[in-house]
Design an enzyme around this catalytic site. Structure first.
Site, PDB file in Angstrom:
ATOM      1  N   ASP A   1      40.824  13.672  -9.184  1.00  0.00           N
ATOM      2  CA  ASP A   1      42.250  13.440  -8.618  1.00  0.00           C
ATOM      3  C   ASP A   1      42.274  14.780  -8.078  1.00  0.00           C
ATOM      4  O   ASP A   1      41.309  15.616  -7.777  1.00  0.00           O
ATOM      5  CB  ASP A   1      43.038  13.241  -9.966  1.00  0.00           C
ATOM      6  CG  ASP A   1      43.191  14.706 -10.775  1.00  0.00           C
ATOM      7  OD1 ASP A   1      42.392  15.463 -10.450  1.00  0.00           O
ATOM      8  OD2 ASP A   1      43.745  14.521 -11.796  1.00  0.00           O
ATOM      9  N   SER A   2      43.313  14.783  -7.212  1.00  0.00           N
ATOM     10  CA  SER A   2      43.602  15.807  -6.151  1.00  0.00           C
ATOM     11  C   SER A   2      44.044  17.429  -6.966  1.00  0.00           C
ATOM     12  O   SER A   2      44.404  18.334  -6.201  1.00  0.00           O
ATOM     13  CB  SER A   2      44.596  15.447  -5.251  1.00  0.00           C
ATOM     14  OG  SER A   2      46.024  15.138  -5.634  1.00  0.00           O
TER      15      SER A   2
ATOM     16  N   GLY B   1      47.445  17.176  -7.718  1.00  0.00           N
ATOM     17  CA  GLY B   1      48.491  17.141  -7.563  1.00  0.00           C
ATOM     18  C   GLY B   1      49.630  16.997  -8.776  1.00  0.00           C
ATOM     19  O   GLY B   1      50.524  17.783  -9.030  1.00  0.00           O
TER      20      GLY B   1
ATOM     21  N   ASP C   1      49.019  15.226  -3.321  1.00  0.00           N
ATOM     22  CA  ASP C   1      50.620  14.453  -3.245  1.00  0.00           C
ATOM     23  C   ASP C   1      51.426  15.337  -4.020  1.00  0.00           C
ATOM     24  O   ASP C   1      51.051  16.259  -4.760  1.00  0.00           O
ATOM     25  CB  ASP C   1      50.356  12.996  -3.737  1.00  0.00           C
ATOM     26  CG  ASP C   1      49.914  12.985  -5.224  1.00  0.00           C
ATOM     27  OD1 ASP C   1      49.199  14.082  -5.673  1.00  0.00           O
ATOM     28  OD2 ASP C   1      50.227  12.085  -5.878  1.00  0.00           O
TER      29      ASP C   1
ATOM     30  N   GLY D   1      53.280   8.054  -9.335  1.00  0.00           N
ATOM     31  CA  GLY D   1      54.585   8.465  -9.886  1.00  0.00           C
ATOM     32  C   GLY D   1      55.325   7.185 -10.477  1.00  0.00           C
ATOM     33  O   GLY D   1      56.398   7.066 -10.714  1.00  0.00           O
TER      34      GLY D   1
ATOM     35  N   ASP E   1      43.044   4.498 -15.045  1.00  0.00           N
ATOM     36  CA  ASP E   1      42.422   5.810 -15.973  1.00  0.00           C
ATOM     37  C   ASP E   1      43.663   6.124 -16.972  1.00  0.00           C
ATOM     38  O   ASP E   1      44.775   5.883 -16.639  1.00  0.00           O
ATOM     39  CB  ASP E   1      42.297   6.986 -14.983  1.00  0.00           C
ATOM     40  CG  ASP E   1      43.566   7.578 -14.609  1.00  0.00           C
ATOM     41  OD1 ASP E   1      43.855   8.658 -15.479  1.00  0.00           O
ATOM     42  OD2 ASP E   1      44.132   7.251 -13.737  1.00  0.00           O
TER      43      ASP E   1
ATOM     44  N   CYS F   1      34.004  -6.387 -33.371  1.00  0.00           N
ATOM     45  CA  CYS F   1      33.583  -5.311 -32.517  1.00  0.00           C
ATOM     46  C   CYS F   1      32.078  -4.890 -32.944  1.00  0.00           C
ATOM     47  O   CYS F   1      31.570  -4.838 -33.694  1.00  0.00           O
ATOM     48  CB  CYS F   1      34.212  -3.881 -32.878  1.00  0.00           C
ATOM     49  SG  CYS F   1      33.894  -2.685 -31.697  1.00  0.00           S
TER      50      CYS F   1
ATOM     51  N   CYS G   1      30.669  -2.154 -31.354  1.00  0.00           N
ATOM     52  CA  CYS G   1      30.414  -0.764 -31.115  1.00  0.00           C
ATOM     53  C   CYS G   1      29.677  -0.109 -32.167  1.00  0.00           C
ATOM     54  O   CYS G   1      29.419  -0.370 -33.317  1.00  0.00           O
ATOM     55  CB  CYS G   1      31.781   0.020 -31.085  1.00  0.00           C
ATOM     56  SG  CYS G   1      32.411   0.467 -32.407  1.00  0.00           S
TER      57      CYS G   1
ATOM     58  N   CYS H   1      31.328   0.473 -35.702  1.00  0.00           N
ATOM     59  CA  CYS H   1      31.674  -0.677 -36.247  1.00  0.00           C
ATOM     60  C   CYS H   1      30.234  -1.065 -37.188  1.00  0.00           C
ATOM     61  O   CYS H   1      30.213  -1.909 -38.036  1.00  0.00           O
ATOM     62  CB  CYS H   1      32.312  -1.699 -35.492  1.00  0.00           C
ATOM     63  SG  CYS H   1      33.973  -1.235 -35.356  1.00  0.00           S
TER      64      CYS H   1
ATOM     65  N   HIS I   1      34.546   3.869 -30.706  1.00  0.00           N
ATOM     66  CA  HIS I   1      35.221   2.637 -30.998  1.00  0.00           C
ATOM     67  C   HIS I   1      36.580   2.239 -30.090  1.00  0.00           C
ATOM     68  O   HIS I   1      36.302   0.952 -29.425  1.00  0.00           O
ATOM     69  CB  HIS I   1      35.841   2.555 -32.588  1.00  0.00           C
ATOM     70  CG  HIS I   1      36.602   1.354 -32.594  1.00  0.00           C
ATOM     71  ND1 HIS I   1      36.021   0.092 -32.930  1.00  0.00           N
ATOM     72  CD2 HIS I   1      37.895   0.757 -32.338  1.00  0.00           C
ATOM     73  CE1 HIS I   1      36.801  -1.017 -33.062  1.00  0.00           C
ATOM     74  NE2 HIS I   1      37.897  -0.441 -32.758  1.00  0.00           N
TER      75      HIS I   1
END
Lengths: 369, 369
Positions: B89-90, B92, B143, B218, B268, B306, B308, B311, B337
């Site tokens: 990211d920047s 900002g 930004d 935003g 994200d 699951c 993973c 699990c 998980h």
């Protein structure tokens, strides 16, 4: 439990200890999985590092989550996802060192939980029952660990209890269906503070009872290093040569070198794991603090001579950064490094015994660590 | 940067995003590696879970350990041991949300570090220079993110700056040798608070400059959910269809379903990782708290559906125990998980778009999560 001596160099020895879950090369180091996890690492990582046996704390697991809970979840191995050997201590040392209040009686110890202040009672029978519920491969007798310094009178009274309790634990081990079915081994523990005649007497009585292995406790509880080393050299030859000898709670590599020279085989200690979390790392050139400013832009691995996961993938600069940032990954990568250092140290020590170069090995590492 | 649409279902789409370090199937979820580590897990674990792209925070890495330090250690990929795509990211948003004091000027923002109170200045040129030093694959324009609520006048003034800064970032990206050599992509960011005409105007101006991708910022800064969803549906179709669309900071699965329906591709959020550390876990039957007493002696895996690592190897009883014991392994197993849940959720969502069953998929998960 099988136990074979493979090589000797003076009193130092390389042995193979066989439990129902695998064989362990000694001298061996047992990482401490207090509450069912070696702090910051997984059991898969422990296997990859070379761990063959873990120590779990009976006192801690008894209080949380409870031995019956672990039993209902299939026992300690399944619970923590570890199919190799597990040794459980008896809880005696933690009752002595952690509980807020304790009252020793002939039958055991009343103590207050360090977690919630609730009152509990553990004696030899209870300690054996808890270790049976956990289902460890090696159980320890319930002992009383006198503080340092202790008067001769106190140490003698305490030894009398420890001996009595050891006999009671041995009785349980011969009769308990759970114990027998799980083929749990049982180790005796020598106490007697720094008094050699008490140590001698206590060990003689333990040998009379006949255990699968013999431990020496009550060392490194505050006494000067010299006295500790003297006790190590004094007690080792008193213990049967054809059974494993375990020095409780010792793990500073310098002390390990002395104890192996004296003839001890098994060691446990939180030093490598606790140091790791505090940023103190063992390397082939000595101990270093990862905080040091000089590591800020250092692209070299922590220890160029090390083959651990951390050294293969990360720079000192990154390790310093995540340590200062208090990232969880820092504790993990540091722990992986320190434990791998220990396993390599022990492996090379065994090799030096086999190759009759242990004296050089000891001298070399004493000057580094 | 390559970008191909593979399948569409209404406005929802499955695309392939290609960077110099690999291709990413969208809709995609980017775990947040704020300081160069996704908290509690390793990059090997992230790969095993299925992560194709990570987000690192420019603001945090600029303050600690410093972008030049990372550059001297070979760039962000080598530094954190991750050879797949990284988006930075920047800074900002963090300047807006974390710094103790900030003063916005035409050329950028003066702010006080949240770490040590030192004063810093970041503008479009600085943000681009830092991201070049880090060497990310996708950089973001610098930004200004107006708080909610903001007056129309403030939002308009802020948008004017954001647009001006975007143009300056674009200029740098065309001229900077470092930027060009590393083939860094650059995404524009839409601001304008909740005002649709400002959003429209801003996006039009961004498109005029021509970016490799377009983000909407935003949102989820305190406005009601309905308004947020309205903004999602409003902005998505304004963004070019032939470029990736990224909704900044959104990651609640219910919001993701709406944003994917609207045509967004990239997401994200710290939700899965932060929730994991707090013991809140996503399962095929909804969110659960691992603390619950009913799990004490529960030998079942967290989520029987699951696949993973957690699990496959541990019981609810163990996970509850190590969570209550505040063990580091608890944060790690929970994070593994939750992230695996997210990657499976996104994979199945892509499948439902390809198979034209996205509406059912959305309805099903909205009722569960």
């Amino acid at each position: 439990m099988r136990f074979n001596i493979i090589a000797k160099y003076g009193d130092a020895r390389v042995c193979l200890l066989g439990t129902r879950r695998g064989s362990i090369k000694t001298p061996t180091f047992m990482p401490v999985a207090t509450l069912g996890t070696v702090k910051a690492v997984s059991t898969d990582e422990l296997k990859e590092m070379g761990a063959e046996i873990l120590l779990c704390n009976t006192y801690h697991l008894y209080l949380r989550p409870g031995a019956d809970t672990i039993a209902s979840l299939g026992g300690i191995h399944k619970f923590i996802n570890w199919d190799r050997t597990i040794l459980t201590d008896s809880g005696g040392f933690q009752v002595y060192s952690l509980s807020a209040l304790r009252k020793v009686e002939e039958g055991g110890v009343h103590f207050k939980s360090h977690l919630d202040g609730s009152m509990h009672f553990i004696g030899p029978k209870e300690a054996m029952a808890i270790q049976s519920l956990l289902g460890s491969d090696i159980a320890m007798v319930f002992d009383e660990c006198p503080p340092y310094p202790s008067s001769y009178e106190y140490a003698e009274q305490s030894l009398r209890l420890t001996t009595k309790w050891a006999a009671q634990c041995k009785e349980v081990s011969k009769k308990s269906q759970d114990f027998l079915e799980q083929r749990q081994a049982l180790f005796g523990i020598s106490q007697g503070s720094v008094f050699k005649d008490l140590r001698e007497r206590g060990i003689e009585e333990l040998i009379g009872m006949g255990f699968d292995g013999y431990a020496v406790g009550g060392v490194s509880v505050g006494e000067p290093k010299e006295l500790m080393h003297e006790l190590i050299y004094f007690t080792a030859p008193l213990l049967p040569a054809d059974k494993p000898r375990y020095l409780l709670g010792i793990g500073d590599p310098r002390d390990v070198l002395i104890a192996v020279e004296a003839g001890f085989d098994m060691f446990d200690c939180v030093m490598p794991t606790r140091n790791a979390r505090n940023g103190t790392l063992f390397t082939s050139r000595g101990r270093i603090s990862i905080k040091r400013t000089e590591f800020k832009s250092d692209s070299a691995p922590l220890d160029p001579a090390c083959d651990c996961y951390t050294c293969r993938h990360y720079s000192r600069g990154y390790l310093r950064h995540i340590f200062l940032s208090k990232e969880i990954l820092s504790m993990r990568l540091n722990t992986i490094h320190n434990l791998r250092f220990y396993f390599n140290f022990f492996r090379n020590m065994r090799k030096s015994i086999v190759e009759s170069t242990f004296s050089e090995f000891k001298k070399q590492w004493e000057s580094i660590l």
